[in-house]
Design a protein around this motif. Structure first.
Motif, short mmCIF file in Angstrom:
data_model
loop_
_atom_site.label_atom_id
_atom_site.label_comp_id
_atom_site.label_asym_id
_atom_site.label_seq_id
_atom_site.Cartn_x
_atom_site.Cartn_y
_atom_site.Cartn_z
N THR A 187 0.83 -1.21 0.00
CA THR A 187 0.00 0.00 0.00
C THR A 187 0.86 1.26 0.00
O THR A 187 1.98 1.27 0.50
N GLY A 188 0.32 2.31 -0.59
CA GLY A 188 0.97 3.61 -0.56
C GLY A 188 2.01 3.85 -1.63
O GLY A 188 2.60 4.92 -1.68
N THR A 189 2.25 2.87 -2.49
CA THR A 189 3.25 3.05 -3.55
C THR A 189 2.64 3.77 -4.74
O THR A 189 1.42 3.74 -4.94
N PRO A 190 3.47 4.41 -5.57
CA PRO A 190 2.94 5.05 -6.78
C PRO A 190 2.18 4.07 -7.67
O PRO A 190 1.16 4.43 -8.26
N VAL A 191 2.67 2.83 -7.77
CA VAL A 191 2.01 1.87 -8.64
C VAL A 191 0.64 1.49 -8.10
O VAL A 191 -0.32 1.35 -8.87
N GLU A 192 0.52 1.36 -6.78
CA GLU A 192 -0.81 1.05 -6.23
C GLU A 192 -1.78 2.19 -6.53
O GLU A 192 -2.94 1.95 -6.88
N LYS A 193 -1.32 3.42 -6.39
CA LYS A 193 -2.17 4.58 -6.70
C LYS A 193 -2.62 4.52 -8.16
O LYS A 193 -3.78 4.81 -8.48
N MET A 194 -1.71 4.12 -9.06
CA MET A 194 -2.05 4.03 -10.47
C MET A 194 -3.07 2.92 -10.73
O MET A 194 -4.00 3.09 -11.52
N ILE A 195 -2.91 1.79 -10.06
CA ILE A 195 -3.86 0.69 -10.21
C ILE A 195 -5.25 1.14 -9.81
O ILE A 195 -6.24 0.84 -10.50
#
Length: 270
Positions: A171-179
């Motif tokens: 959680t909290g990573t740029p990739v998770e935000k993009m997903i």
């Protein structure tokens, strides 16, 4: 008449000052914004994440994130250094300030509003606020034009540098935000940042799609290589061969290309 003269003199001085700028960018996202602002010719050096536009590959490189040295930057005789707070070593910042180099760091918020805030900050630092307004308006129109419907899919991002280095995004990573912006959800939860990939956790997460950087998938010898990693073939993504990849900077940079990145990811995970 005197007021007009002073106004013109001020404009001339500002243009001269801008023309003398030698900017070193420590972020691919910032480098892209500088180019959009028409300042590519004033970029004296960039970090290795500065890959767009392609012409930036011709610029001198100063390193990557916390491995950047003050000596490499100072050798380029910068008048301004721009970077992101979370990616810049505090010791490097102190060294640059001790050398008398103006250094401005920005805290990056991983959202469309964060992109606009960073653009305004960069524009203010280089004196290009007027150009930034037009770019922001275009960005807003692109975001409004997105038609992203939620999809009931779990996406697992794997950061790979060959089979010896494989991490999954929490959680909290740029990739998770993009997903999430692409209408899907992260296949794993319960931890922040990244942790090593295990076959057991992979099977338990059972993602509908597996996402990697282009470079990461290449380091595994493509989809066939990834399918040989223990646990991958037993997931829904593995059985359906739903393995997708994207350019790393486009996927995780939260740059002005964010609308295109969201659309690309959404279409790939459908």
């Amino acid at each position: 008449m005197r007021k007009i003269y002073l106004f013109l003199l001020c404009l001339l001085f500002t243009s001269f000052a801008e023309a003398q700028q030698r900017i070193v960018s420590l972020s691919g996202t910032i480098s892209e914004m500088l180019c959009a602002l028409g300042l590519e010719s004033q970029i004296a050096g960039v970090d290795v994440t500065s890959t767009y536009p392609l012409s930036l590959k011709q610029k001198p490189k100063v390193g990557h994130n916390r491995n950047i040295s003050a000596e490499g930057i100072l050798a380029l005789r910068p008048t301004l250094v721009l970077g992101l707070t979370e990616n810049t070593n505090p010791q490097l910042l102190q060294q640059l300030k001790s050398a008398g180099v103006k250094t401005v760091l920005f805290k990056q918020e991983l959202s469309p509003d964060g992109v606009k805030a960073l653009l305004r900050g960069v524009a203010s630092a280089v004196g290009s606020q007027a150009k930034a307004e037009a770019i922001q308006n275009q960005f807003d129109q692109q975001m409004k034009g997105l038609k992203i419907n939620p999809v009931n899919k779990k996406v697992l991002f794997i950061y790979a540098r060959g089979t010896g280095t494989m991490m999954v995004s929490g959680t909290g990573t740029p990739v998770e935000k993009m997903i999430m912006l692409a209408g899907a959800r992260n296949a794993v939860a319960g931890f922040e940042d990244y942790k090593p990939l295990t076959a057991e956790a992979l099977v338990a997460a059972d993602p509908d799609a597996i996402l990697l950087f282009d470079s990461g998938l290449k380091s595994l010898n493509g989809p066939e290589g990834l399918l040989k990693v223990p646990g991958v073939a037993q997931t829904t993504a593995g059985r359906n061969r739903k393995i997708v990849s994207m350019d790393g900077e486009l996927l995780s940079g939260f740059s002005l290309r964010l609308p295109a990145a969201i659309k690309d990811l959404h279409n790939k995970i459908l």
